[in-house]
Design a protein around this motif. Sequence first.
Motif, PDB file in Angstrom:
ATOM      1  N   PRO A 341       0.871  -1.258  -0.117  1.00  0.00           N
ATOM      2  CA  PRO A 341       0.042  -0.030   0.061  1.00  0.00           C
ATOM      3  C   PRO A 341       0.985   1.112  -0.055  1.00  0.00           C
ATOM      4  N   SER A 342       2.085   1.353   0.575  1.00  0.00           N
ATOM      5  CA  SER A 342       2.934   2.539   0.819  1.00  0.00           C
ATOM      6  C   SER A 342       3.266   3.046  -0.752  1.00  0.00           C
ATOM      7  N   HIS A 343       3.296   1.961  -1.605  1.00  0.00           N
ATOM      8  CA  HIS A 343       3.606   2.204  -2.981  1.00  0.00           C
ATOM      9  C   HIS A 343       2.611   3.038  -4.079  1.00  0.00           C
ATOM     10  N   VAL A 344       1.327   2.942  -3.466  1.00  0.00           N
ATOM     11  CA  VAL A 344       0.423   3.507  -4.196  1.00  0.00           C
ATOM     12  C   VAL A 344       0.683   5.025  -4.437  1.00  0.00           C
ATOM     13  N   GLY A 345       0.588   5.369  -5.671  1.00  0.00           N
ATOM     14  CA  GLY A 345       0.788   6.975  -5.850  1.00  0.00           C
ATOM     15  C   GLY A 345       2.287   7.126  -6.532  1.00  0.00           C
ATOM     16  N   ASN A 346       3.233   6.014  -6.448  1.00  0.00           N
ATOM     17  CA  ASN A 346       4.459   6.271  -7.004  1.00  0.00           C
ATOM     18  C   ASN A 346       4.397   6.351  -8.632  1.00  0.00           C
ATOM     19  N   GLN A 347       5.398   7.031  -8.878  1.00  0.00           N
ATOM     20  CA  GLN A 347       5.190   7.461 -10.480  1.00  0.00           C
ATOM     21  C   GLN A 347       6.107   6.333 -11.174  1.00  0.00           C
ATOM     22  N   GLU A 348       7.060   5.550 -10.284  1.00  0.00           N
ATOM     23  CA  GLU A 348       8.038   4.533 -10.793  1.00  0.00           C
ATOM     24  C   GLU A 348       7.919   3.467  -9.852  1.00  0.00           C
ATOM     25  N   PRO A 349       7.880   2.077 -10.295  1.00  0.00           N
ATOM     26  CA  PRO A 349       7.778   1.507 -11.564  1.00  0.00           C
ATOM     27  C   PRO A 349       6.310   1.806 -12.088  1.00  0.00           C
TER      28      PRO A 349
END
Length: 632
Positions: A341-349
């Motif tokens: 869940p903490s990766h949600v919103g990342n532009q990469e990858p």
Amino acid sequence: MNAIKTIICGAVLSLTVSCQKYLDIVPDNIATVEYAFRMRVTAEKYLFTCYSFLPRMGDMYQNPAMFGGDELWLSADKSWWPNWVVALGNQNVNNPVLDYWNGANSAMALWTGISQCNIFLEHIDQVPDMDDREKAQWAAEAKFLKAYYHFFLLRMYGPIPIIDENLPISASGEEVRVIRRPVDEVFEYVVNLLDELAPDLPNEVRDENSELGRITKPIAIGMKAKVLTYAASPLFNGNTDYAGFTNRDGIPLFNTTYSAEKWVRAAEACKAAIELCHSLGYALYEFEGSQQTRNISADTKLHLTTRGTITERWNNEIIWANTGSTTRDLQVWAAPRVLEPSHVGNQEPNGSIGVTMKVVNLFYSKNGVPIDEDVTYNYSERYALRTSTASEKYQIKEGYTTSQLNFDREPRFYGTLGFDGGVWYGQGRFDDNDPYYLQIKKEQIGGKIQVGWHSVTGYYAKKWINYTNTSVNTGTYTSINWPWVMLRLADLYLLYAEALNEAQGPNPESIRYVDLVREKAGLDGVVDSWANFSKNPQKPSTVGGLREIIHRERNIELALESQRFWDLRRWKTAPEELNQSISGWDVDQVTPEAYYRVRILYDQTFGLKDYFWPIRENDLIVNKNLTQNPGW
């Protein structure tokens, strides 16, 4: 000094491309050949320019074999990707995509590269501050590049001109209108050049910090083996489909008479390459672990062996890797968008590359035979739902419901592919009992949220992703930028097994080298696996049966490494394989029952013309000596 030789692009590229001089070798824009070879340091820069024409196979746009076949599919309409245009069947003669003949549409100008090699070879002896040994080595490197560029063009276009020397500026118009040479003649030219240069190459680079990627003797001998295997293969050996394909002067460009001797020669070359590599310490890669991974299971170690074979830089299995071809962008596009869940919103990858269902089906069962041959595998129910148990926790998240197709498969399946519910070890989480796993049905954290940024097939290319890469919640994606692997030992093993089987029929040596590759993957040998689990236990005992096994082993072991595209062509199995549908799971669905339905994404087509690239139509108008490839 004689006038500077013309760049051969003027002749081969139909006199339509302006000649180019080497531009980045001296300061103050003094770009003359005389200045380039006035001292060692500038001559070396010229040699690096010869290297700069190596096609960047790790580039998503430049590699025809990456998206031009049936292994990978994109999640959105990216018809501007030149190699995907080939997969869609939209190649054309007016403005061909990936035009390595002219250096257009995301392709390198390989005839210009050959010309630069010729100029280098004409002048290297003039450099005053070099000894003869070093001059001979650098000349051998340039000769290798010239041979490789000829081979690359031969593989793409079939019969091509041979440009062993550049034409003088005084050459007549007729002299520069070069002609295509018969494929046997081109193969022989490449092989002779490799034989000529090999003695002057070192066994290994002296300074790994500055010279990794430079051509060595194992690379040259290994590529000779590969070139001869191509020459012996059905596309080039006795191919009657091109019986009427001739030059303007009527000379046949394909020898339609089959030669078994070509396979014998290929086998001998493969054996010589393998023996040289063994003597120098090359060996099949096995993941040995690190401080982070010291407590991993045997299953996870096998999965990481598959991933590390290409992503662990300069391991002992890699014979040749192209340092000019980086893979960071490829990993950004291939890695899943979200692992937690903490990766949600990342532009990469962004996870926009999917592996097709066809590749998924290629991998063996856990018993080392095709799933439709395994007597213990319920093939008719392969799409049914099944929930993972503790005994499967290193492959699939315990308690997760996914397709039966993802269970009971060989270790390379789990090392190559990421899928819904599948364990994704690493990327910052190294506890083998609590790794990441994919949740990619719609409305899950990694599911489809827009047209792009998801795997349209439901499978990811895990093999490309170094296990130490990490995504952090600031949006930064850190990755190991591994150089694209051009040749590795397992490739040679399987070429040797193939050539021996074609030359001698089923034999213990062919099976031994296939078994070595299988052993690395955690599988039993061919004979035992087929005897114990296959519906066709005698398959390895026939030429055709062992051929099919070796072909499949290459498709599995070298999956996603840009080998299948060319192998299907040289084997002449492309019409069978590439006139099928591209398919995957229905990734627009939320529930397992709806998600795990096979959805057709595209119906591919492949005909005789698709074996080779077209020559640009304008080139044929300017150079009347050139003939077009059949079908175009």
